[in-house]
Design an enzyme around this catalytic site. Structure first.
Site, PDB file in Angstrom:
ATOM      1  N   SER A 140     -71.527  40.633  50.163  1.00  0.00           N
ATOM      2  CA  SER A 140     -72.072  41.997  49.975  1.00  0.00           C
ATOM      3  C   SER A 140     -71.585  42.550  48.641  1.00  0.00           C
ATOM      4  O   SER A 140     -70.376  42.690  48.436  1.00  0.00           O
ATOM      5  CB  SER A 140     -71.595  42.912  51.093  1.00  0.00           C
ATOM      6  OG  SER A 140     -71.995  42.378  52.325  1.00  0.00           O
ATOM      7  N   GLU A 149     -68.611  46.534  46.006  1.00  0.00           N
ATOM      8  CA  GLU A 149     -67.600  46.030  46.949  1.00  0.00           C
ATOM      9  C   GLU A 149     -66.846  44.883  46.256  1.00  0.00           C
ATOM     10  O   GLU A 149     -65.654  44.680  46.451  1.00  0.00           O
ATOM     11  CB  GLU A 149     -68.362  45.516  48.187  1.00  0.00           C
ATOM     12  CG  GLU A 149     -67.614  44.623  49.133  1.00  0.00           C
ATOM     13  CD  GLU A 149     -66.931  45.416  50.213  1.00  0.00           C
ATOM     14  OE1 GLU A 149     -67.565  46.277  50.824  1.00  0.00           O
ATOM     15  OE2 GLU A 149     -65.727  45.161  50.417  1.00  0.00           O
ATOM     16  N   ARG A 152     -62.350  47.891  55.197  1.00  0.00           N
ATOM     17  CA  ARG A 152     -62.205  46.994  54.023  1.00  0.00           C
ATOM     18  C   ARG A 152     -61.128  47.495  53.054  1.00  0.00           C
ATOM     19  O   ARG A 152     -61.244  47.350  51.833  1.00  0.00           O
ATOM     20  CB  ARG A 152     -63.512  46.875  53.228  1.00  0.00           C
ATOM     21  CG  ARG A 152     -64.702  46.405  53.983  1.00  0.00           C
ATOM     22  CD  ARG A 152     -64.617  44.929  54.363  1.00  0.00           C
ATOM     23  NE  ARG A 152     -65.832  44.582  55.072  1.00  0.00           N
ATOM     24  CZ  ARG A 152     -66.027  44.815  56.375  1.00  0.00           C
ATOM     25  NH1 ARG A 152     -65.070  45.331  57.119  1.00  0.00           N
ATOM     26  NH2 ARG A 152     -67.150  44.491  56.958  1.00  0.00           N
TER      27      ARG A 152
HETATM   28  C1  LIG Z   1     -71.273  34.744  51.580  1.00  0.00           C
HETATM   29  C2  LIG Z   1     -70.159  35.730  51.773  1.00  0.00           C
HETATM   30  C3  LIG Z   1     -70.089  36.462  52.948  1.00  0.00           C
HETATM   31  C4  LIG Z   1     -69.058  37.394  53.145  1.00  0.00           C
HETATM   32  N1  LIG Z   1     -69.009  38.083  54.329  1.00  0.00           N
HETATM   33  C5  LIG Z   1     -68.015  38.965  54.543  1.00  0.00           C
HETATM   34  C6  LIG Z   1     -67.935  39.672  55.798  1.00  0.00           C
HETATM   35  O1  LIG Z   1     -68.738  39.469  56.699  1.00  0.00           O
HETATM   36  N2  LIG Z   1     -66.919  40.565  55.941  1.00  0.00           N
HETATM   37  C7  LIG Z   1     -65.987  40.789  54.972  1.00  0.00           C
HETATM   38  O2  LIG Z   1     -65.088  41.601  55.184  1.00  0.00           O
HETATM   39  N3  LIG Z   1     -66.043  40.132  53.789  1.00  0.00           N
HETATM   40  C8  LIG Z   1     -67.026  39.229  53.551  1.00  0.00           C
HETATM   41  N4  LIG Z   1     -67.089  38.564  52.351  1.00  0.00           N
HETATM   42  C9  LIG Z   1     -66.108  38.870  51.287  1.00  0.00           C
HETATM   43  C10 LIG Z   1     -64.886  37.912  51.262  1.00  0.00           C
HETATM   44  O3  LIG Z   1     -65.119  36.784  52.040  1.00  0.00           O
HETATM   45  C11 LIG Z   1     -63.623  38.625  51.725  1.00  0.00           C
HETATM   46  O4  LIG Z   1     -63.362  39.757  50.930  1.00  0.00           O
HETATM   47  C12 LIG Z   1     -62.393  37.683  51.701  1.00  0.00           C
HETATM   48  O5  LIG Z   1     -61.286  38.268  52.338  1.00  0.00           O
HETATM   49  C13 LIG Z   1     -61.974  37.305  50.285  1.00  0.00           C
HETATM   50  O6  LIG Z   1     -61.019  36.281  50.407  1.00  0.00           O
HETATM   51  P1  LIG Z   1     -60.611  35.372  49.192  1.00  0.00           P
HETATM   52  O7  LIG Z   1     -59.542  34.463  49.664  1.00  0.00           O
HETATM   53  O8  LIG Z   1     -61.804  34.736  48.613  1.00  0.00           O
HETATM   54  O9  LIG Z   1     -59.992  36.440  48.212  1.00  0.00           O
HETATM   55  P2  LIG Z   1     -60.320  36.797  46.641  1.00  0.00           P
HETATM   56  O10 LIG Z   1     -61.751  37.163  46.572  1.00  0.00           O
HETATM   57  O11 LIG Z   1     -59.876  35.610  45.836  1.00  0.00           O
HETATM   58  O12 LIG Z   1     -59.380  37.998  46.441  1.00  0.00           O
HETATM   59  C14 LIG Z   1     -59.603  39.219  47.092  1.00  0.00           C
HETATM   60  C15 LIG Z   1     -58.449  40.172  46.800  1.00  0.00           C
HETATM   61  O13 LIG Z   1     -57.280  39.727  47.464  1.00  0.00           O
HETATM   62  C16 LIG Z   1     -56.207  39.578  46.536  1.00  0.00           C
HETATM   63  N5  LIG Z   1     -55.399  38.440  47.003  1.00  0.00           N
HETATM   64  C17 LIG Z   1     -55.841  37.213  47.350  1.00  0.00           C
HETATM   65  N6  LIG Z   1     -54.833  36.460  47.810  1.00  0.00           N
HETATM   66  C18 LIG Z   1     -53.716  37.215  47.724  1.00  0.00           C
HETATM   67  C19 LIG Z   1     -52.328  36.986  48.038  1.00  0.00           C
HETATM   68  N7  LIG Z   1     -51.885  35.837  48.555  1.00  0.00           N
HETATM   69  N8  LIG Z   1     -51.456  37.998  47.788  1.00  0.00           N
HETATM   70  C20 LIG Z   1     -51.875  39.189  47.276  1.00  0.00           C
HETATM   71  N9  LIG Z   1     -53.158  39.461  46.967  1.00  0.00           N
HETATM   72  C21 LIG Z   1     -54.069  38.482  47.196  1.00  0.00           C
HETATM   73  C22 LIG Z   1     -56.880  39.348  45.196  1.00  0.00           C
HETATM   74  O14 LIG Z   1     -56.024  39.720  44.119  1.00  0.00           O
HETATM   75  C23 LIG Z   1     -58.084  40.249  45.315  1.00  0.00           C
HETATM   76  O15 LIG Z   1     -57.718  41.579  45.012  1.00  0.00           O
HETATM   77  C24 LIG Z   1     -68.092  37.606  52.127  1.00  0.00           C
HETATM   78  C25 LIG Z   1     -68.159  36.855  50.935  1.00  0.00           C
HETATM   79  C26 LIG Z   1     -69.172  35.915  50.764  1.00  0.00           C
HETATM   80  C27 LIG Z   1     -69.215  35.113  49.500  1.00  0.00           C
END
Ligand SMILES: Cc1cc2nc3c(=O)[nH]c(=O)nc-3n(C[C@H](O)[C@H](O)[C@H](O)COP(=O)(O)OP(=O)(O)OC[C@H]3O[C@@H](n4cnc5c(N)ncnc54)[C@H](O)[C@@H]3O)c2cc1C
Length: 342
Positions: free
Chosen positions: A239, A338, A164
């Site tokens: 998480s 996390e 991660r």
């Molecule tokens: C119900 C649920 C289940 C989940 N299960 C998992 C799992 O099984 N495994 C797992 O690894 N994660 C899981 N996650 C966490 C999440 O889905 C991941 O961390 C995902 O990658 C976040 O993506 P996001 O687009 O929502 O990013 P955000 O939450 O919006 O951003 C995450 C980070 O990425 C940065 N970022 C976003 N886009 C860009 C860009 N274009 N350029 C530069 N920086 C950027 C942001 O600044 C921030 O630091 C889960 C979340 C939920 C709600």
């Protein structure tokens, strides 16, 4: 195209459904928009780039500018009998990309099915599930470097992927790079990854050679749905805490207190013993706990939920602190979040 909206309500832009606002929201649809967009923001104004907001907790209104990529598209940039490299726009939903790949019988990312979020963030977070991490398939990440004001490409090695983690999460790089596309290498060669026990069990007795990526995808989604809240129905950020790593001595102490080492789930890692945070939290009796507008998910204690969409950030933080304290009191382990607090 760049769209700017002042005094923007972020409730629908974070899966925790925190009712917060930002000074301005700016969304762009092309990589070439990024340098111009950045030039329009005053140097003293704080910026934060979001994806789908599924790993974030906004702790209050954000006075600065929230940026978002709406860059879409899947482009096959290299194809041979062993490998298909796909360039994906950072604003694509990761699960849409996975469905696209599975429908074309391309292997490599099917175990990541159902993880919320966008493709840009998948390369930041190195998302992982069921024995696969995004970095197993990522070959390059394309970004705009705000310091040097130029477009750059990171190889997988440059990204320094770990659990991660990536270079994009390090303090010196965190706000420096805006990712506009990610190259994923997939394969048409039959290669199911059933290393994760729950997945292996789901296909016990089945002919593994006949499995398709969509079979794995369906099993992964069914398993996830049985444990995790659907953010569209029950807001959360997944998480909430990281799995802590403790020393061998500390692990033995806990085993002694719990009666035997088989009573303490663990994975041996280079730096010691990784203990599932879910187990620690469950042992402290939090599963299903509800307090005001926040709760601990009844099927997975690692997830804090906002069931009625009414929770204030301080309620989430209050519960977070209580969970950390109780785990510390019982196990002498300090959990760390996390979920990124903004
Ligand atoms: C119900 C649920 C289940 C989940 N299960 C998992 C799992 O099984 N495994 C797992 O690894 N994660 C899981 N996650 C966490 C999440 O889905 C991941 O961390 C995902 O990658 C976040 O993506 P996001 O687009 O929502 O990013 P955000 O939450 O919006 O951003 C995450 C980070 O990425 C940065 N970022 C976003 N886009 C860009 C860009 N274009 N350029 C530069 N920086 C950027 C942001 O600044 C921030 O630091 C889960 C979340 C939920 C709600």
């Amino acid at each position: 195209m760049i769209t700017t909206i002042d005094n923007y309500d972020l409730s629908s832009r974070n899966t925790f459904a925190m009712k917060v606002k930002c000074g301005a929201f700016m969304e762009y649809t092309k990589a070439d928009d990024i340098p111009f967009l950045l030039s329009t923001i005053r140097k003293d104004v704080e910026k934060f780039h979001i994806g789908a907001g599924s790993n974030l907790l906004f702790t209050r209104d954000f006075p600065g500018v929230v940026l978002h990529s709406a860059i879409k598209g899947f482009e096959i940039i290299c194809k041979n009998p062993q490998e298909v490299i796909v360039r994906v726009g950072s604003g694509e939903t990761m699960d849409d990309f996975i469905r696209w790949a599975c429908d074309r019988e391309l292997w490599g990312i099917e175990n990541l099915s159902g993880i919320p979020g966008e493709v840009g963030a998948s390369a930041v977070q190195n998302v992982g599930a069921y024995g696969t991490e995004a970095c197993d398939a990522i070959v390059a990440v394309h970004a705009f470097d705000e310091v040097e004001r130029e477009f750059v490409t990171f190889s997988k090695e440059d990204c320094r992927y770990a659990y991660r983690d990536s270079i994009f999460k390090k303090s010196d790089a965190k706000k420096r790079y805006i990712i506009h596309a990610v190259d994923y290498a997939l394969t048409p060669l039959h290669s199911p990854n059933l290393s994760y026990p729950a997945l292996k069990k789901a296909f016990e007795g089945k002919d593994v050679d006949s499995l398709s990526p969509n079979d794995i995808r369906a099993a992964v989604i069914a398993t996830r749905d049985s444990k995790l809240p659907n953010p569209a129905v029950t807001p959360s950020a997944g998480s909430f805490f990281k799995n802590p790593v403790i020393s061998e001595e500390h692990f033995k102490e806990i085993c002694e207190k719990e009666g035997s080492d088989t009573a303490v789930p663990h994975y041996k890692v280079d730096s010691g013993y990784k203990i599932p945070a879910a187990w620690l939290i469950d042992k402290c009796g939090w599963k299903g706990y509800k307090e005001g507008n926040v709760a601990v998910w009844h099927l997975q204690p690692l997830v804090i939920v906002n069931p009625d969409r009414q929770a204030l950030p301080e309620e989430v933080i209050g519960l977070e602190k209580k969970i950390i304290q109780s785990v510390n009191d019982r196990f002498n382990i300090t959990l760390t979040p996390e979920v990124e607090h903004i």
